[in-house]
Design a protein around this motif. Structure first.
Motif, PDB file in Angstrom:
ATOM      1  N   GLY A 160       0.800  -1.214   0.000  1.00 22.53           N
ATOM      2  CA  GLY A 160       0.000   0.000   0.000  1.00 22.53           C
ATOM      3  C   GLY A 160       0.834   1.265   0.000  1.00 22.53           C
ATOM      4  N   TYR A 161       0.164   2.385   0.213  1.00 26.60           N
ATOM      5  CA  TYR A 161       0.783   3.709   0.168  1.00 26.60           C
ATOM      6  C   TYR A 161       0.288   4.558   1.346  1.00 26.60           C
ATOM      7  CZ  TYR A 161       1.723   2.451  -4.705  1.00 26.60           C
ATOM      8  OH  TYR A 161       2.139   1.815  -5.838  1.00 26.60           O
ATOM      9  N   PRO A 162       1.114   5.478   1.815  1.00 30.10           N
ATOM     10  CA  PRO A 162       0.629   6.393   2.847  1.00 30.10           C
ATOM     11  C   PRO A 162      -0.385   7.404   2.325  1.00 30.10           C
ATOM     12  CG  PRO A 162       2.852   6.989   2.180  1.00 30.10           C
ATOM     13  CD  PRO A 162       2.545   5.679   1.527  1.00 30.10           C
ATOM     14  N   LEU A 163      -0.424   7.572   1.008  1.00 24.66           N
ATOM     15  CA  LEU A 163      -1.361   8.533   0.428  1.00 24.66           C
ATOM     16  C   LEU A 163      -1.747   8.067  -0.975  1.00 24.66           C
ATOM     17  CD1 LEU A 163      -2.690  11.379   0.841  1.00 24.66           C
ATOM     18  CD2 LEU A 163      -0.762  12.319  -0.418  1.00 24.66           C
ATOM     19  N   VAL A 164      -3.057   7.961  -1.219  1.00 23.68           N
ATOM     20  CA  VAL A 164      -3.568   7.609  -2.538  1.00 23.68           C
ATOM     21  C   VAL A 164      -4.402   8.771  -3.054  1.00 23.68           C
ATOM     22  CG1 VAL A 164      -5.048   6.053  -3.871  1.00 23.68           C
ATOM     23  CG2 VAL A 164      -3.563   5.137  -2.077  1.00 23.68           C
ATOM     24  N   MET A 165      -4.121   9.211  -4.271  1.00 21.18           N
ATOM     25  CA  MET A 165      -4.875  10.302  -4.880  1.00 21.18           C
ATOM     26  C   MET A 165      -5.762   9.764  -5.997  1.00 21.18           C
ATOM     27  SD  MET A 165      -3.520  13.676  -6.937  1.00 21.18           S
ATOM     28  CE  MET A 165      -3.258  14.660  -5.478  1.00 21.18           C
ATOM     29  N   LEU A 166      -7.033  10.172  -5.982  1.00 20.10           N
ATOM     30  CA  LEU A 166      -7.979   9.854  -7.036  1.00 20.10           C
ATOM     31  C   LEU A 166      -8.381  11.154  -7.716  1.00 20.10           C
ATOM     32  CD1 LEU A 166     -10.324   7.290  -5.195  1.00 20.10           C
ATOM     33  CD2 LEU A 166      -8.155   6.869  -6.389  1.00 20.10           C
ATOM     34  N   THR A 167      -8.265  11.193  -9.038  1.00 21.30           N
ATOM     35  CA  THR A 167      -8.594  12.387  -9.804  1.00 21.30           C
ATOM     36  C   THR A 167      -9.692  12.056 -10.804  1.00 21.30           C
ATOM     37  OG1 THR A 167      -6.320  13.189  -9.615  1.00 21.30           O
ATOM     38  CG2 THR A 167      -7.695  14.189 -11.314  1.00 21.30           C
ATOM     39  N   PRO A 168     -10.830  12.753 -10.763  1.00 13.99           N
ATOM     40  CA  PRO A 168     -11.911  12.445 -11.707  1.00 13.99           C
ATOM     41  C   PRO A 168     -11.611  12.970 -13.103  1.00 13.99           C
ATOM     42  CG  PRO A 168     -12.529  14.319 -10.343  1.00 13.99           C
ATOM     43  CD  PRO A 168     -11.202  13.837  -9.836  1.00 13.99           C
ATOM     44  N   ARG A 169     -11.872  12.138 -14.091  1.00 16.68           N
ATOM     45  CA  ARG A 169     -11.838  12.520 -15.492  1.00 16.68           C
ATOM     46  C   ARG A 169     -13.156  12.071 -16.114  1.00 16.68           C
ATOM     47  NH1 ARG A 169      -7.916  16.128 -14.958  1.00 16.68           N
ATOM     48  NH2 ARG A 169      -5.883  15.218 -14.464  1.00 16.68           N
ATOM     49  N   ASP A 170     -13.438  12.534 -17.292  1.00 19.25           N
ATOM     50  CA  ASP A 170     -14.684  12.140 -17.928  1.00 19.25           C
ATOM     51  C   ASP A 170     -14.716  10.655 -18.273  1.00 19.25           C
ATOM     52  OD1 ASP A 170     -15.475  14.712 -17.681  1.00 19.25           O
ATOM     53  OD2 ASP A 170     -15.372  15.224 -19.811  1.00 19.25           O
ATOM     54  N   HIS A 171     -13.548  10.076 -18.536  1.00 17.03           N
ATOM     55  CA  HIS A 171     -13.480   8.684 -18.965  1.00 17.03           C
ATOM     56  C   HIS A 171     -13.161   7.724 -17.837  1.00 17.03           C
ATOM     57  CE1 HIS A 171      -9.391  10.290 -19.046  1.00 17.03           C
ATOM     58  NE2 HIS A 171      -8.963   9.046 -18.908  1.00 17.03           N
ATOM     59  N   GLY A 172     -12.845   8.223 -16.652  1.00 18.77           N
ATOM     60  CA  GLY A 172     -12.511   7.334 -15.545  1.00 18.77           C
ATOM     61  C   GLY A 172     -11.860   8.076 -14.392  1.00 18.77           C
ATOM     62  N   ILE A 173     -11.429   7.305 -13.397  1.00 23.48           N
ATOM     63  CA  ILE A 173     -10.779   7.851 -12.204  1.00 23.48           C
ATOM     64  C   ILE A 173      -9.289   7.543 -12.284  1.00 23.48           C
ATOM     65  CG2 ILE A 173     -10.662   7.776  -9.691  1.00 23.48           C
ATOM     66  CD1 ILE A 173     -13.567   6.691  -9.739  1.00 23.48           C
ATOM     67  N   GLU A 174      -8.465   8.577 -12.355  1.00 21.05           N
ATOM     68  CA  GLU A 174      -7.020   8.380 -12.361  1.00 21.05           C
ATOM     69  C   GLU A 174      -6.554   8.073 -10.940  1.00 21.05           C
ATOM     70  OE1 GLU A 174      -5.004  11.691 -14.061  1.00 21.05           O
ATOM     71  OE2 GLU A 174      -5.734  11.297 -16.095  1.00 21.05           O
ATOM     72  N   VAL A 175      -5.697   7.059 -10.815  1.00 21.68           N
ATOM     73  CA  VAL A 175      -5.238   6.594  -9.501  1.00 21.68           C
ATOM     74  C   VAL A 175      -3.732   6.778  -9.406  1.00 21.68           C
ATOM     75  CG1 VAL A 175      -5.260   4.687  -7.855  1.00 21.68           C
ATOM     76  CG2 VAL A 175      -7.067   4.845  -9.609  1.00 21.68           C
ATOM     77  N   ALA A 176      -3.271   7.379  -8.312  1.00 25.59           N
ATOM     78  CA  ALA A 176      -1.838   7.559  -8.072  1.00 25.59           C
ATOM     79  C   ALA A 176      -1.544   7.247  -6.610  1.00 25.59           C
ATOM     80  CB  ALA A 176      -1.393   8.978  -8.407  1.00 25.59           C
ATOM     81  N   GLY A 177      -0.458   6.505  -6.377  1.00 26.88           N
ATOM     82  CA  GLY A 177      -0.032   6.194  -5.020  1.00 26.88           C
ATOM     83  C   GLY A 177       1.231   6.966  -4.679  1.00 26.88           C
ATOM     84  N   TYR A 178       1.174   7.737  -3.595  1.00 27.32           N
ATOM     85  CA  TYR A 178       2.307   8.567  -3.177  1.00 27.32           C
ATOM     86  C   TYR A 178       3.058   7.875  -2.041  1.00 27.32           C
ATOM     87  CZ  TYR A 178       0.722  12.336  -6.138  1.00 27.32           C
ATOM     88  OH  TYR A 178       0.380  13.090  -7.236  1.00 27.32           O
ATOM     89  N   TYR A 179       4.364   8.006  -2.054  1.00 31.63           N
ATOM     90  CA  TYR A 179       5.195   7.278  -1.109  1.00 31.63           C
ATOM     91  C   TYR A 179       6.354   8.153  -0.654  1.00 31.63           C
ATOM     92  CZ  TYR A 179       7.856   6.742  -5.425  1.00 31.63           C
ATOM     93  OH  TYR A 179       8.523   7.001  -6.600  1.00 31.63           O
ATOM     94  N   ALA A 180       7.073   7.656   0.339  1.00 38.23           N
ATOM     95  CA  ALA A 180       8.288   8.321   0.810  1.00 38.23           C
ATOM     96  C   ALA A 180       9.217   7.232   1.323  1.00 38.23           C
ATOM     97  CB  ALA A 180       7.981   9.332   1.903  1.00 38.23           C
ATOM     98  N   GLY A 181       9.914   6.578   0.406  1.00 34.03           N
ATOM     99  CA  GLY A 181      10.711   5.418   0.756  1.00 34.03           C
ATOM    100  C   GLY A 181      12.102   5.744   1.253  1.00 34.03           C
TER     101      GLY A 181
END
Length: 298
Positions: A202-223
Motif C-alpha cells: 500500500g501507500y501512505p497517500l492515494v490520490m484519485l482524480t476524476p476525469r470524464d473517462h474514468g478515475i485516475e489513480v496515483a499512489g504517493y510514497y516516501a521510501g
C-alpha cells in the motif's frame, strides 16, 4: 449513469435579463475584496448583472427553490474547492447551470472546465453564448462526490497543516506538522484492493482524480529520506501532485482498503472526512450542469 454527460447546449445569450447569482467565500485562497470587486466589474462589463449573492459560510448556500423563485438560470461560484463542492451537491437536480470561477488556491475544477483561460476570457465567452453545459465525471462514494479530487490515507493529515498555513496559525502549524510527519511515517497504509493496483504493502497517500473517462489513480510514497523531504515540500506547497508517486492507471470503479483493517482519513475536495476500513469509489456524472469553455472537459 456513470461517466460524463455531454449536454451540447450553448449557454450565455439565453440568460436574457435574468442575470447571475454570485456565491463567494472570503476565506478562500484568492478571494479578497479587491478580487471580488474586479470580478463584479468584469461581469458588469459583459452585461451580466447580479440578481442575488451569497457570502458563504456567513450565509446559507442558495437552494434550487430559491433560485427558481428568483428566475435565476446561472449561479457563479468564486470560492475554493470545498465551497464549490457544497454548492454543487446542494443543487443536484436543479435545471440551471453553475459557473465555476477561480476563487480558491488550486482551482482544479475550474481548470477541468476552462483549461488555462483567464477569468476575464471565461466570463466573456459565457456572456457571448460560447460556453456549453457539461456534466463532467465525478468520484462518488458514501462520503459524497469529489469534483476536483480525493486523497485517502494518513497522509491526509497534511490537510490540517495546509489549513493552518492559510490561516497563519503558527502554533497549530507547528503541532500539525509534527502530527502529519508521525502519521505519514508510521500510520496506516492504503492499498488499491479491487482491482489490485500498485504496491502490495500500500501507500501512505492515494490520490484519485476524476476525469470524464474514468478515475485516475496515483499512489504517493516516501521510501527514502530524500523522497520524504521531497514529499513534505510538495505537501506544504499545497500541491500533492509534485511528490514522488506511482501512476496506477484509470478505473471506473475502485475499492481502497487500509492494510491493517482500521478506518482511514479522506479529503474530499479538500474537506476532511473519516472513512471506514474499506470504501468503494465509482465514476458518475455530475448531478447538475456546469458551464465549460474547453472543447472537452478534462
Amino acid at each position: 449513469m456513470t461517466g460524463t454527460e455531454r449536454r451540447g447546449v450553448r449557454f450565455g445569450a439565453m440568460m436574457g435579463d435574468n442575470g447571475i447569482w454570485l456565491v463567494s467565500n472570503a476565506s478562500s485562497g484568492s478571494n479578497d475584496d479587491a478580487a471580488l470587486a474586479a470580478l463584479e466589474e468584469c461581469l458588469a462589463a459583459n452585461d451580466l448583472g447580479l440578481v442575488g449573492r451569497t457570502v458563504f459560510p456567513e450565509e446559507e448556500l442558495p437552494t434550487p427553490d430559491a433560485l427558481d423563485a428568483a428566475g435565476v438560470e446561472c449561479v457563479a461560484v468564486f470560492a475554493g474547492d470545498g465551497t464549490i463542492n457544497s454548492l454543487i451537491a446542494g443543487l443536484e437536480g436543479w435545471g440551471g447551470a453553475v459557473l465555476v470561477l477561480p476563487g480558491g488556491t488550486m482551482n482544479l475544477l475550474y481548470q477541468r472546465l476552462h483549461g488555462d483561460r483567464p477569468l476575464e476570457d471565461v466570463i466573456s465567452l459565457v456572456a457571448s453564448g460560447a460556453a456549453q453545459k457539461r456534466r463532467p465525471g465525478v468520484i462518488r462514494s458514501e462520503h459524497g462526490d469529489a469534483y476536483a479530487g480525493l486523497l485517502a490515507g494518513p497522509g491526509t493529515s497534511w490537510g490540517r497543516v495546509r489549513e493552518a498555513m492559510r490561516e497563519a496559525n503558527v502554533a497549530e502549524l507547528a503541532a500539525g506538522t509534527v502530527e502529519a510527519i508521525n502519521e505519514t511515517l508510521g500510520g496506516e497504509m492504503i492499498a488499491c484492493a479491487d482491482p489490485p493496483l500498485g504496491r502490495d504493502e500500500g501507500y501512505p497517500l492515494v490520490m484519485l482524480t476524476p476525469r470524464d473517462h474514468g478515475i485516475e489513480v496515483a499512489g504517493y510514497y516516501a521510501g527514502s529520506a530524500a523522497e520524504y523531504l521531497e514529499q513534505t515540500w510538495a505537501l506544504l506547497k499545497r500541491n500533492f501532485r509534485e511528490g514522488p508517486h506511482d501512476a496506477l492507471g484509470t478505473e471506473r470503479t475502485l475499492r481502497l482498503t487500509s492494510t491493517q483493517g482500521n478506518p482511514f482519513g479522506v479529503l474530499v475536495d479538500g474537506e476532511q472526512v473519516d472513512a471506514a476500513a474499506s470504501v468503494e469509489f465509482v465514476l458518475a456524472a455530475c448531478g447538475v450542469d456546469l458551464l465549460a469553455t474547453e472543447a472537452d472537459a478534462r
